[in-house]
Design an enzyme around this catalytic site. Sequence first.
Site, PDB file in Angstrom:
ATOM      1  N   LYS A   1      -5.242 -10.769  -7.192  1.00 11.96           N
ATOM      2  CA  LYS A   1      -6.375 -10.910  -6.284  1.00 11.96           C
ATOM      3  C   LYS A   1      -7.535 -10.034  -6.747  1.00 11.96           C
ATOM      4  O   LYS A   1      -7.310  -8.917  -7.224  1.00 11.96           O
ATOM      5  CB  LYS A   1      -5.884 -10.423  -4.907  1.00 11.96           C
ATOM      6  CG  LYS A   1      -6.696 -10.807  -3.738  1.00 11.96           C
ATOM      7  CD  LYS A   1      -6.021 -10.338  -2.456  1.00 11.96           C
ATOM      8  CE  LYS A   1      -6.129  -8.827  -2.296  1.00 11.96           C
ATOM      9  NZ  LYS A   1      -5.762  -8.343  -0.964  1.00 11.96           N
TER      10      LYS A   1
ATOM     11  N   LYS B   1     -10.967  -4.252  -4.588  1.00 14.30           N
ATOM     12  CA  LYS B   1     -11.763  -3.047  -4.834  1.00 14.30           C
ATOM     13  C   LYS B   1     -10.928  -1.975  -5.508  1.00 14.30           C
ATOM     14  O   LYS B   1     -11.470  -1.043  -6.083  1.00 14.30           O
ATOM     15  CB  LYS B   1     -12.398  -2.542  -3.538  1.00 14.30           C
ATOM     16  CG  LYS B   1     -11.430  -2.171  -2.437  1.00 14.30           C
ATOM     17  CD  LYS B   1     -12.206  -1.762  -1.187  1.00 14.30           C
ATOM     18  CE  LYS B   1     -11.759  -2.547   0.028  1.00 14.30           C
ATOM     19  NZ  LYS B   1     -12.686  -2.529   1.127  1.00 14.30           N
TER      20      LYS B   1
ATOM     21  N   LYS C   1       0.826  -1.223   0.000  1.00 13.31           N
ATOM     22  CA  LYS C   1       0.000   0.000   0.000  1.00 13.31           C
ATOM     23  C   LYS C   1       0.849   1.256   0.000  1.00 13.31           C
ATOM     24  O   LYS C   1       0.445   2.284  -0.541  1.00 13.31           O
ATOM     25  CB  LYS C   1      -0.938   0.016   1.220  1.00 13.31           C
ATOM     26  CG  LYS C   1      -2.125  -0.909   1.093  1.00 13.31           C
ATOM     27  CD  LYS C   1      -3.226  -0.446   2.027  1.00 13.31           C
ATOM     28  CE  LYS C   1      -4.461  -1.309   1.927  1.00 13.31           C
ATOM     29  NZ  LYS C   1      -5.509  -0.849   2.866  1.00 13.31           N
TER      30      LYS C   1
END
Length: 342
Positions: free
Chosen positions: A201, A204, A118
């Site tokens: 994966k 969102k 991230k």
Amino acid sequence: MTEAAFTPRVFSGIQPSGNLHLGNYLGALKRFAEAQNQGVQTLYCMVDLHAITVWQEPADLRHATRELAAGFIASGLDPARSILFNQSQVAEHTQLAWVFNCVARMGWMQRMTQFKDKAGKNAQNASLGLFAYPALMAADILAYHATHVPVGEDQKQHLELTRDIAIKFNNDFGVDFFPITEPVIEGAATRVMSLRDGAKKMSKSDPSDMSRINLTDDADAIAKKIRKAKTDPEPLPSEAKGLEERPEARNLVNIYAALADKSVDQVMAEAGGKPFSEFKPMLADLAVDKIAPISTEMSRLMQDVTEIDRILANGADRARAIAAPILRQTYDIMGMVGPREL
Ligand code: AMP
Ligand code: TRP
């Protein structure tokens, strides 16, 4: 420590930071409902304080929190049987997180792959909260002495860190106070992959909406996304072993198995050898059957946000009743002076 010393209690959380998708449903929500239906005490949290470790527009966060609550309920969570609440309404999470910031070591945090992913290339510009994220997650769980945490595969490392924090706290203070929580990562769909790329994966944050099935998608959108899902040209193999080198095919079979509550072997017995032109319509029918009603129920619930806010406030009161005495005892173990009645 004897496991039996702690009453079984299930806790899990999801960030209100965007669309709920099929990965969240199969890896988390569906299994949250199963735990609830087994009759153990269950607490499920919209972790808004985790969401703000990266930028959130205030209006979007407010909407996403309520929509997540609607998604929880539409997926089978009953506010009377499970405690549903948002994290920022129960201050004990942040209070215990500070304690755990002082228990956890910098080196432990530096190893977290989610932080590395991230934060990206410019880690110096990531928020301090993003770095400390796993200590807050440990606090979420341990503020309730939760013994079991259902999550998808991507949360395994964070749950190991939660165990490390509990072990270190117990050792440092010579107590058996925090349970060593068990991750519950089970079933055919603990890692649902993108419909466009079997190596990524389902997420969102993927820019392509075709990569995921959102819980807000209607029947047409669901069927179309499955029809267009990437596959290889071969028919399905006749047994599960033949899926090993075929990530896209394996992903669709896993999704089918999880939606149908069947094992992968059972699905192979039914669908092995079929071409995708036959298997995809079977999967699309099943997915529409299971997901479209959730989407309909979510939009119905979203028409009354006052009711959603009332459910969350009630959940927060019930959550606090469990967490407050545990925090008080934690402070007492550490030598902080406070009220005596524990
Ligand atoms: P998040 O939305 O990142 O807060 O994730 C909420 C829950 O969904 C966590 O338990 C995740 O492990 C789970 N989850 C997220 N993406 C997937 C996926 N692609 N497959 C399975 N589980 C997932
Ligand atoms: N980190 C989890 C995720 O991104 C969300 C989360 C926060 C969580 N606190 C938790 C999950 C406590 C389980 C238990 O998916």
